[in-house]
Write a protein that holds these residues in place. Structure first.
Motif, PDB file in Angstrom:
ATOM      1  N   ALA A  34       9.002  -1.875  14.092  1.00  0.00           N
ATOM      2  CA  ALA A  34      10.053  -0.923  13.718  1.00  0.00           C
ATOM      3  C   ALA A  34       9.509   0.222  12.880  1.00  0.00           C
ATOM      4  N   LEU A  35       8.205   0.171  12.549  1.00  0.00           N
ATOM      5  CA  LEU A  35       7.599   1.254  11.769  1.00  0.00           C
ATOM      6  C   LEU A  35       7.075   2.376  12.646  1.00  0.00           C
ATOM      7  N   GLY A  36       6.999   2.140  13.946  1.00  0.00           N
ATOM      8  CA  GLY A  36       6.478   3.162  14.852  1.00  0.00           C
ATOM      9  C   GLY A  36       5.526   2.545  15.856  1.00  0.00           C
ATOM     10  N   SER A  37       5.091   3.330  16.798  1.00  0.00           N
ATOM     11  CA  SER A  37       4.249   2.828  17.883  1.00  0.00           C
ATOM     12  C   SER A  37       2.776   2.741  17.506  1.00  0.00           C
ATOM     13  N   GLU A  38       2.377   3.386  16.394  1.00  0.00           N
ATOM     14  CA  GLU A  38       0.956   3.366  16.021  1.00  0.00           C
ATOM     15  C   GLU A  38       0.552   2.006  15.445  1.00  0.00           C
ATOM     16  N   TYR A  39      -0.764   1.793  15.350  1.00  0.00           N
ATOM     17  CA  TYR A  39      -1.288   0.557  14.778  1.00  0.00           C
ATOM     18  C   TYR A  39      -1.311   0.685  13.254  1.00  0.00           C
ATOM     19  N   PHE A  40      -0.753  -0.321  12.586  1.00  0.00           N
ATOM     20  CA  PHE A  40      -0.767  -0.372  11.129  1.00  0.00           C
ATOM     21  C   PHE A  40      -1.756  -1.434  10.675  1.00  0.00           C
ATOM     22  N   TYR A  55      -2.282  -5.409  -0.546  1.00  0.00           N
ATOM     23  CA  TYR A  55      -0.977  -5.698   0.059  1.00  0.00           C
ATOM     24  C   TYR A  55      -0.316  -4.402   0.542  1.00  0.00           C
ATOM     25  N   THR A  56      -0.999  -3.744   1.467  1.00  0.00           N
ATOM     26  CA  THR A  56      -0.463  -2.504   2.042  1.00  0.00           C
ATOM     27  C   THR A  56      -0.578  -2.544   3.554  1.00  0.00           C
ATOM     28  N   LEU A  57       0.293  -1.772   4.211  1.00  0.00           N
ATOM     29  CA  LEU A  57       0.185  -1.473   5.634  1.00  0.00           C
ATOM     30  C   LEU A  57      -0.038   0.024   5.754  1.00  0.00           C
ATOM     31  N   VAL A  58      -1.077   0.424   6.474  1.00  0.00           N
ATOM     32  CA  VAL A  58      -1.412   1.844   6.585  1.00  0.00           C
ATOM     33  C   VAL A  58      -1.486   2.229   8.057  1.00  0.00           C
ATOM     34  N   GLY A  59      -0.739   3.261   8.444  1.00  0.00           N
ATOM     35  CA  GLY A  59      -0.768   3.759   9.813  1.00  0.00           C
ATOM     36  C   GLY A  59      -2.101   4.407  10.119  1.00  0.00           C
ATOM     37  N   GLN A  60      -2.756   3.981  11.207  1.00  0.00           N
ATOM     38  CA  GLN A  60      -4.096   4.485  11.533  1.00  0.00           C
ATOM     39  C   GLN A  60      -4.078   5.944  11.966  1.00  0.00           C
ATOM     40  N   GLU A  61      -2.963   6.417  12.485  1.00  0.00           N
ATOM     41  CA  GLU A  61      -2.891   7.808  12.934  1.00  0.00           C
ATOM     42  C   GLU A  61      -2.238   8.700  11.877  1.00  0.00           C
ATOM     43  N   GLY A 113      -1.450   7.837   8.662  1.00  0.00           N
ATOM     44  CA  GLY A 113      -1.812   7.587   7.265  1.00  0.00           C
ATOM     45  C   GLY A 113      -0.629   7.116   6.430  1.00  0.00           C
ATOM     46  N   LYS A 114       0.511   6.909   7.060  1.00  0.00           N
ATOM     47  CA  LYS A 114       1.694   6.426   6.352  1.00  0.00           C
ATOM     48  C   LYS A 114       1.387   5.083   5.715  1.00  0.00           C
ATOM     49  N   ARG A 115       1.766   4.942   4.438  1.00  0.00           N
ATOM     50  CA  ARG A 115       1.368   3.763   3.678  1.00  0.00           C
ATOM     51  C   ARG A 115       2.596   3.071   3.097  1.00  0.00           C
ATOM     52  N   TYR A 116       2.656   1.763   3.294  1.00  0.00           N
ATOM     53  CA  TYR A 116       3.728   0.955   2.712  1.00  0.00           C
ATOM     54  C   TYR A 116       3.092  -0.067   1.780  1.00  0.00           C
ATOM     55  N   ARG A 117       3.639  -0.203   0.579  1.00  0.00           N
ATOM     56  CA  ARG A 117       3.056  -1.115  -0.404  1.00  0.00           C
ATOM     57  C   ARG A 117       4.156  -1.885  -1.127  1.00  0.00           C
TER      58      ARG A 117
END
Length: 673
Positions: A619-625, A632-638, A640-644
């Motif tokens: 649900a965060l998008g089609s890119e790889y996180f 303890y973060t998820l970062v979008g590879q394309e 750079g969106k970061r969730y912490r």
């Protein structure tokens, strides 16, 4: 002559390569995830090899030859795109020996369909073995054969939990069944409880002190029935000291060692407080009646008189059995109301109001002294779901610490410390409440997370890793009132070791106590009952079977610690279930939430009402996180969106499933707050 090449080197046997291991976290749909030392792996539904949610498994990563095998593809509620995938090779340790579910008649079988959607295997039983079980009943089945690639799961019906799986109480019945909680007392225990008598005159003849003229009062939740602690407070002019009496129900008088009621209580070890009911440790004739310190009733108690200076210092203490009579019963809400508006009542000579005010003042002094000694105060928020007469949720009520709850808490802590010290100084047998200092690596893992916050300094980090209790309190205070405050408190609480019961005194880190035990709740906790027996033996004489009970202390301590964990888990799950039921009516609505957990497959988000659910990575998008397990973060590879952790996000509730006690969310408008 040819060169002598020597004997040929024999082929050496290669040591098999160790495969990654971890606990399978199942998801509805049959797939799951395994977190291992080598990283997190996605396990497709076709590759679980009969493993259940919670099983310890060994996995073999797929060769990375393409997205279809080596890496997972994103899907609704599924894994992150590109996540490494694996298959389960074998189950090392099973988490389930029973399954709870709906019984369906399919002659010659009775098929148990698991209520937990994370267990995608039906359990086949023989209908002839339990022909009395009705179709549609809620049952617990014991597994006799686990599923494999070639055979189904098999078992036998162990207990019928409810005649209808769709009954309003079925959700809580499921939780009771999963945790194998006893709900029926033995005939012997019920007979023991029914035969118990107060015998006030006999108590006085046996040496109980008559305290029925003291002004004794209780403060408990409004819906409580088992009042096992009461207070009294008087100022002694001749000594210039406050005498704070902590009066605890004398359960040990009614529950002798190895009696039928004792054996039932020992197995249960604790009362269980579920969202819609209480499963008591003792039969109601004792827990709700004869032992409960109800107002205007004579009751036996074990009393601890704490003599305090006007500054709150403990000068001396005395322990003894007594006969008391409560003069007032207050709820916490009533006590807090008095503490807010008390001047007129005191001026009118009200006996209760001035005692409450002075108890609260002394409690604040004790709390400050305890904090100076290094005690840690986690200001947690407790959520309780309000139910109607049919057990349906009507609201989520948040409970926070108040002056009234602190007043009781500080009095009980001091009484527990006093009894523990009394027994420890005399080297008398006891079950102590032990809380070890947290491990340095557990605290150290929080430093990269806390570094994200401006108030966290390098000095704090060094002191935190060293296990300095004072800096933990400083961190709690620095984060209080901020959006990340409850998260910081939660993470520090998770880093703490769990307090346990032991027959040896090893201190209590969280309370900064050199000796601590549980003495103040013998109606609902078995270790408290044991402490009462030990205290009575130390004060008077050792009973006939005293040595037998002392020999059992290690087992009792371990069993009580285990059952406490079971009871806590069941209580939490019952509240979560009712929260999900309540939030079903709010699907489609937007909420503000805080990221409370981060995994490769998504974010866990917590609403302000404390309900928690999953925001899947798909649900965060089609890119790889990419998941960073340290920060303890998820970062979008394309992008750079970061969730912490601690980040506030706007979410929409997309699904609420009471059967799985799960909530699922999506980002609201694709943005965070």
């Amino acid at each position: 002559m040819g060169k002598n090449r020597g004997p040929k080197k024999r082929g050496t046997r290669r040591k098999p390569k160790a495969q990654p291991r971890g606990v399978l976290v199942g998801r509805p749909g049959g797939f799951g995830f395994v977190q291992t030392a080598e990283g997190e792996y996605f396990i497709p539904a076709t590759a679980t090899a009969g493993a259940f949610d919670g099983d310890l498994v060994e996995v073999a990563p797929f060769e990375r030859r393409g997205a279809s095998k080596g890496r997972a593809r994103a899907g609704a509620g599924g894994p992150p795109a590109g996540a490494p995938a694996a298959r389960v090779l074998r189950v090392i340790d099973r988490a389930h020996d029973t399954v709870v579910g709906r019984y369906e008649v399919a002659e010659p079988f009775g098929v148990v369909v698991p209520a937990d959607p994370r267990i995608p295997y039906d359990v086949f039983t023989m209908r002839a073995d339990a022909p009395e079980v009705p179709d549609g009943a809620l049952v617990r089945a014991r597994l006799t054969q686990y599923p494999t690639r070639k055979s189904a799961a098999c078992g036998v019906v162990e207990e019928v939990l409810a005649d209808e799986a769709g009954a309003p109480t079925a959700g809580i019945d499921l939780i009771i069944g999963r945790h194998k909680l006893e709900t029926v007392f033995s005939e012997g225990a019920l007979a023991d409880a029914a035969a118990a008598r107060l015998d006030a005159e006999g108590a006085l003849a046996a040496g109980y002190r008559d305290l029925r003229e003291r002004f004794v009062f209780t403060i408990d939740p409004a819906d409580a029935k088992d009042f096992d602690d009461a207070l009294s407070l008087d100022f002694l002019e001749e000594d210039g000291l406050w005498r704070l009496g902590v009066h605890i129900a004398d359960v040990s008088h009614y529950v002798p060692w190895n009696s039928s009621v004792d054996l039932d209580a020992r197995r249960r070890a604790t009362s269980v407080y579920l969202a819609d009911r209480v499963i008591p440790m003792l039969p109601p004739a004792l827990s709700d009646e004869l032992c409960s310190l109800a107002p205007d009733c004579d009751r036996r108690s074990m009393t601890v008189d704490l003599y305090l200076s006007d500054r709150g210092d403990l000068v001396r203490a005395e322990c003894y059995p007594a006969l008391i009579r409560s003069k007032a019963r207050l709820s916490y809400e009533q006590a807090d109301a008095i503490l807010v508006d008390y001047k007129e009542a005191i001026a009118a000579g009200d006996d209760l109001s001035w005692r409450l005010v002075q108890c609260s003042r002394l409690a604040k002094l004790r709390e400050a002294a305890r904090a100076a000694a290094g005690a840690i105060d986690f200001a947690t928020t407790e959520a309780k779901v309000a139910l109607d007469g049919d057990g349906r949720p009507t609201d989520i009520v948040l409970r926070r610490k108040t002056d009234a709850t602190s007043l009781i808490e500080q009095a009980m802590i001091l009484a527990n410390e006093t009894v523990a010290a009394f027994l420890d100084e005399r080297r008398f047998p006891c079950i102590f409440r032990v809380h070890e200092a947290p491990a340095a690596d557990a605290l150290g893992s929080l430093v990269p997370i806390f570094q994200e916050f401006s108030w966290f300094t390098p000095v704090m980090g060094r002191r935190l890793v060293a296990g300095d209790a004072h800096v933990i309190q400083e961190i709690l205070e620095a984060s209080a009132g901020r959006s990340e405050g409850e998260l910081v408190s939660s993470l520090l609480l998770r880093a703490m070791k769990r307090a346990v019961y032991r027959p040896e005194n090893e201190g209590h880190y969280g309370l900064a106590s050199e000796a601590y035990c549980h003495f103040t709740s013998p109606i609902r906790r078995y270790p408290d009952l044991v402490v009462h027996r030990m205290l009575r033996a130390a004060l008077t004489r050792r009973p006939e079977k005293f040595d037998q009970e002392v020999a059992a202390l290690p087992w009792i301590a371990e069993h009580s610690s285990d059952m406490e964990r079971v009871a806590d888990t069941a209580a939490r799950q019952s509240q979560e279930l009712k929260m999900v039921e309540y939030l079903q009516d709010f699907v489609g609505q937007a909420f503000s939430a805080v990221v409370s957990g981060v995994a490769g497959y998504g974010l866990y988000v917590r609403l302000d009402c404390t309900a928690e659910g999953l925001l899947p990575v798909s649900a965060l998008g089609s890119e790889y996180f990419a998941f960073d397990p340290v920060a303890y973060t998820l970062v979008g590879q394309e992008s750079g969106k970061r969730y912490r952790l601690g980040q506030r996000v706007a979410v929409v509730l997309t699904a609420a499933d009471p059967a799985a006690s799960s909530l699922e969310f999506a980002l609201a408008g694709g943005s965070s707050w």
